[in-house]
Design an enzyme around this catalytic site. Structure first.
Site: not given
Ligand code: HPA
Length: 274
Positions: A19, A49, A74, A76-77, A104, A202-203, A226, A238
């Site tokens: 990201s 991305h 990902h 989640y997609e 990230a 998440m990756s 963050n 995001h």
């Protein structure tokens, strides 16, 4: 993939740019790029991305040959984990023996701050599945791959030496991968800290599992965009993730260039480890 590569190309490093970190691909020398769609790679719809694969040399003329993914997909997609790791498997099949994963992440570990770069030394797979689920393709790797040193010790040492030389702080940490796409609750972040996580995202973990299965050497660097929920008083977004990634872009590029330059020199010195 063959039609995309220049004749005689022997890419050795697969680089996945997470990201907001994709701009490094544009620094490659003698580069060319192609849209994921043309390679049959699934395309990410997440901002930051881009969905292009670059080929080029890192660290200058004569530098190591790299295949760099500008963005990833990902779970989640909505993709299953086999689809998520398809590009990394393709890059390993194209000859890359080293897989360099970047992302990230939210910072959990003591002393981490937004903008820090962290070397991944191990991970927690909390995605709820494995890209290796189902029949094992023995041409890729063994049914029960060892996971005791997923993140290659020699590559980690090399990255730490380069960071020191460049005066870049590079602590190491354990990366926990959840499914997302929602960020964690403060209670979940407290749980992750208890479990030994320093970073959350998440990756990366499905890709690291698939690369390790294929016998590739894996290196991972997170950009703390963050502090994780509950550690930061602020709500997460995001936009904050891509903003911080943009802020550290110059340092990130310098570090990547330094590490890839050193990997190239090491591969030249001992081609047997390719
Ligand atoms: N949690 C999960 N994924 C992330 C975060 C986070 O705080 N920051 C960037 N990716």
């Amino acid at each position: 993939m063959k039609a995309f590569l220049p004749s005689g190309a022997r890419p050795q490093v697969a680089l996945v740019l997470g990201s907001g970190l994709g701009s490094y691909a544009e620094q490659l020398h003698q580069s060319r790029s192609i849209d994921y769609a043309e390679l049959g790679f699934p395309r990410s719809h997440v901002p930051g991305h881009a969905g292009r694969l670059f080929y080029g040399r890192a660290g200058g003329v004569g530098g190591v040959e790299v295949l760099a993914m500008q963005g990833r997909i990902h779970a989640y997609e909505g993709h299953d984990l086999q689809t998520v790791v398809l590009p990394v498997r393709a890059l390993c099949r194209a000859g890359c023996g080293i897989v360099f994963l970047t992302n990230a992440a939210g910072g959990i570990g003591e002393g981490l701050a937004a903008g820090d770069l962290v070397l991944i030394r191990d991970h927690l797979n909390l995605v709820g599945g494995s890209p290796l689920r189902g029949d094992n393709d023995a041409t890729l790797g063994p049914r029960f791959p060892d996971m005791s040193t997923v993140y290659d010790l020699r590559l980690r040492t090399l990255a730490e030496q380069v960071a020191k030389r460049l005066n870049v702080r590079l602590p190491s940490g354990v990366y926990a991968c959840g499914l997302g796409p929602q960020y964690e609750t403060p209670a979940e972040v407290r749980m992750l800290r208890t479990l030994g996580a320093d970073l959350v995202g998440m990756s990366t973990v499905p890709e690291a599992i698939a690369a390790n299965h294929m016998g590739a050497r894996v290196l991972g660097i997170s950009c703390v965009t963050n502090l994780a929920a509950g550690i930061s008083a602020q709500a997460l977004s995001h936009d904050e993730v891509t903003e911080t990634a943009g802020r550290v872009r110059q340092v990130f590029i310098r570090l990547l260039d330094g590490i890839l330059g050193e990997i190239g020199r090491e591969l030249d010195a001992s081609p047997a480890t390719r």
